[in-house]
Write a protein that holds these residues in place. Structure first.
Motif, PDB file in Angstrom:
ATOM      1  N   LEU A  80       0.842  -1.188   0.000  1.00 27.51           N
ATOM      2  CA  LEU A  80       0.000   0.000   0.000  1.00 27.51           C
ATOM      3  C   LEU A  80       0.885   1.248   0.000  1.00 27.51           C
ATOM      4  O   LEU A  80       2.024   1.193   0.473  1.00 27.51           O
ATOM      5  CB  LEU A  80      -0.909  -0.005   1.229  1.00 27.51           C
ATOM      6  N   PRO A  81       0.383   2.381  -0.508  1.00 31.84           N
ATOM      7  CA  PRO A  81       1.238   3.568  -0.620  1.00 31.84           C
ATOM      8  C   PRO A  81       1.567   4.243   0.706  1.00 31.84           C
ATOM      9  O   PRO A  81       2.563   4.944   0.812  1.00 31.84           O
ATOM     10  CB  PRO A  81       0.427   4.512  -1.516  1.00 31.84           C
ATOM     11  N   HIS A  82       0.744   4.045   1.725  1.00 35.18           N
ATOM     12  CA  HIS A  82       0.944   4.702   3.019  1.00 35.18           C
ATOM     13  C   HIS A  82       0.643   3.716   4.142  1.00 35.18           C
ATOM     14  O   HIS A  82       0.161   2.607   3.894  1.00 35.18           O
ATOM     15  CB  HIS A  82       0.033   5.925   3.165  1.00 35.18           C
ATOM     16  N   THR A  83       0.887   4.150   5.387  1.00 34.35           N
ATOM     17  CA  THR A  83       0.648   3.263   6.530  1.00 34.35           C
ATOM     18  C   THR A  83      -0.450   3.775   7.449  1.00 34.35           C
ATOM     19  O   THR A  83      -0.605   3.295   8.553  1.00 34.35           O
ATOM     20  CB  THR A  83       1.936   3.100   7.362  1.00 34.35           C
ATOM     21  N   GLY A  84      -1.237   4.743   7.041  1.00 35.30           N
ATOM     22  CA  GLY A  84      -2.242   5.357   7.900  1.00 35.30           C
ATOM     23  C   GLY A  84      -3.513   4.538   8.056  1.00 35.30           C
ATOM     24  O   GLY A  84      -3.682   3.443   7.499  1.00 35.30           O
ATOM     25  N   GLN A 115      -1.847  -4.444  10.230  1.00 42.46           N
ATOM     26  CA  GLN A 115      -0.699  -3.549  10.331  1.00 42.46           C
ATOM     27  C   GLN A 115      -0.147  -3.359   8.923  1.00 42.46           C
ATOM     28  O   GLN A 115       0.253  -4.322   8.276  1.00 42.46           O
ATOM     29  CB  GLN A 115       0.359  -4.169  11.251  1.00 42.46           C
ATOM     30  N   VAL A 116      -0.149  -2.121   8.466  1.00 44.20           N
ATOM     31  CA  VAL A 116       0.381  -1.818   7.135  1.00 44.20           C
ATOM     32  C   VAL A 116       1.846  -1.430   7.302  1.00 44.20           C
ATOM     33  O   VAL A 116       2.193  -0.591   8.132  1.00 44.20           O
ATOM     34  CB  VAL A 116      -0.406  -0.674   6.462  1.00 44.20           C
ATOM     35  N   VAL A 117       2.708  -2.082   6.525  1.00 39.71           N
ATOM     36  CA  VAL A 117       4.155  -1.880   6.623  1.00 39.71           C
ATOM     37  C   VAL A 117       4.694  -1.594   5.228  1.00 39.71           C
ATOM     38  O   VAL A 117       4.240  -2.188   4.245  1.00 39.71           O
ATOM     39  CB  VAL A 117       4.833  -3.144   7.210  1.00 39.71           C
ATOM     40  N   MET A 118       5.657  -0.701   5.161  1.00 40.31           N
ATOM     41  CA  MET A 118       6.309  -0.427   3.889  1.00 40.31           C
ATOM     42  C   MET A 118       7.349  -1.522   3.613  1.00 40.31           C
ATOM     43  O   MET A 118       7.980  -2.040   4.550  1.00 40.31           O
ATOM     44  CB  MET A 118       6.986   0.943   3.907  1.00 40.31           C
ATOM     45  N   LEU A 136       0.171  -9.309   0.421  1.00 41.56           N
ATOM     46  CA  LEU A 136       0.586  -8.306  -0.550  1.00 41.56           C
ATOM     47  C   LEU A 136      -0.675  -7.672  -1.117  1.00 41.56           C
ATOM     48  O   LEU A 136      -1.529  -8.375  -1.674  1.00 41.56           O
ATOM     49  CB  LEU A 136       1.404  -8.949  -1.676  1.00 41.56           C
ATOM     50  N   TRP A 137      -0.803  -6.374  -0.964  1.00 41.23           N
ATOM     51  CA  TRP A 137      -1.939  -5.650  -1.535  1.00 41.23           C
ATOM     52  C   TRP A 137      -1.705  -5.531  -3.032  1.00 41.23           C
ATOM     53  O   TRP A 137      -0.748  -4.916  -3.481  1.00 41.23           O
ATOM     54  CB  TRP A 137      -2.039  -4.267  -0.902  1.00 41.23           C
ATOM     55  N   VAL A 138      -2.538  -6.167  -3.817  1.00 39.12           N
ATOM     56  CA  VAL A 138      -2.359  -6.204  -5.271  1.00 39.12           C
ATOM     57  C   VAL A 138      -3.257  -5.151  -5.917  1.00 39.12           C
ATOM     58  O   VAL A 138      -4.472  -5.172  -5.737  1.00 39.12           O
ATOM     59  CB  VAL A 138      -2.684  -7.604  -5.831  1.00 39.12           C
ATOM     60  N   THR A 139      -2.630  -4.256  -6.660  1.00 37.49           N
ATOM     61  CA  THR A 139      -3.393  -3.274  -7.432  1.00 37.49           C
ATOM     62  C   THR A 139      -3.514  -3.794  -8.864  1.00 37.49           C
ATOM     63  O   THR A 139      -2.597  -4.422  -9.392  1.00 37.49           O
ATOM     64  CB  THR A 139      -2.682  -1.904  -7.448  1.00 37.49           C
ATOM     65  N   SER A 140      -4.657  -3.543  -9.462  1.00 37.27           N
ATOM     66  CA  SER A 140      -4.907  -4.092 -10.797  1.00 37.27           C
ATOM     67  C   SER A 140      -4.874  -3.024 -11.878  1.00 37.27           C
ATOM     68  O   SER A 140      -5.475  -3.195 -12.933  1.00 37.27           O
ATOM     69  CB  SER A 140      -6.255  -4.809 -10.809  1.00 37.27           C
ATOM     70  N   ASP A 141      -4.155  -1.926 -11.626  1.00 41.31           N
ATOM     71  CA  ASP A 141      -4.079  -0.893 -12.655  1.00 41.31           C
ATOM     72  C   ASP A 141      -3.068  -1.294 -13.732  1.00 41.31           C
ATOM     73  O   ASP A 141      -2.477  -2.371 -13.687  1.00 41.31           O
ATOM     74  CB  ASP A 141      -3.732   0.468 -12.035  1.00 41.31           C
TER      75      ASP A 141
END
Length: 198
Positions: A80-84, A115-118, A136-141
């Motif tokens: 993910l792009p951020h951890t917020g 827990q989101v981790v970079m 793993l958060w998979v983006t489909s763009d």
């Protein structure tokens, strides 16, 4: 006895106590025309006190039955792009999608401690030893494969987990992005990427 009954009993007892003290403090006037308030014996006051306090004592001696909170299942998510908090909500939403499809493993999204981790965090190797569930958060763009592969490469370089769940959109087909990503992760990075059954 209800709380109102108990409070009424305590007020009655306190009023009787005040009347007794007032009667004792006032000088006795034998010529007074008004009859003095009837004094309450100590035994009667003790009975009123016991009646009023009985529910409180009973409640204090009985152990309270408190349902402990359900333990949450830890899930560490990378990609993910951020951890917020907004990113955590995105993960809960995705888990909710899988749960709505009847996937029991997803359960209630609130049961997960997310827990989101970079991928390039310095403590990634330590976190990999502490936590068993990784995704793993998979983006489909259009840039999905390249960006996800870069994340996995960073995971490998920083001593991250060797096995991750591909947390993707429920209706994303396996052919194409998902299978290519799984094959590249296994062949080039020695990382097992688990694909969810549709």
């Amino acid at each position: 006895m209800s709380g109102q009954d108990q409070a009424a009993g305590l007020r009655k007892w306190a009023d009787l106590q005040r009347q007794q003290r007032a009667a004792q403090d006032e000088p006795q006037d034998t010529h007074a025309s008004a009859a003095p308030a009837s004094p309450v014996s100590t035994e009667e006051a003790a009975v009123h006190t016991q009646d009023a306090l009985a529910p409180t004592v009973a409640a204090a001696t009985e152990p309270a039955t408190v349902t402990p909170p359900r333990p949450q299942k830890p899930l560490v998510v990378i990609g993910l792009p951020h951890t917020g908090a907004a990113q955590v909500d995105k993960v809960r939403g995705r888990l909710g999608q899988w749960s709505a499809l009847g996937r029991q493993w997803a359960g209630d999204p609130q049961d997960w401690q997310i827990q989101v981790v970079m991928a390039d965090t310095p403590s990634l190797a330590m976190l990999a030893k502490e936590h068993a569930r990784w995704a793993l958060w998979v983006t489909s763009d259009a840039d999905g494969f390249a960006s996800m592969y870069r994340v996995l490469r960073k995971v490998r370089e920083h001593g991250g987990p060797r096995r991750l769940l591909a947390l993707h959109e429920p209706h994303l087909p396996r052919q194409g992005l998902l299978e290519n990503l799984r094959d590249a992760a296994a062949h080039y990075l020695d990382i097992e990427l688990l694909l969810l059954a549709r």
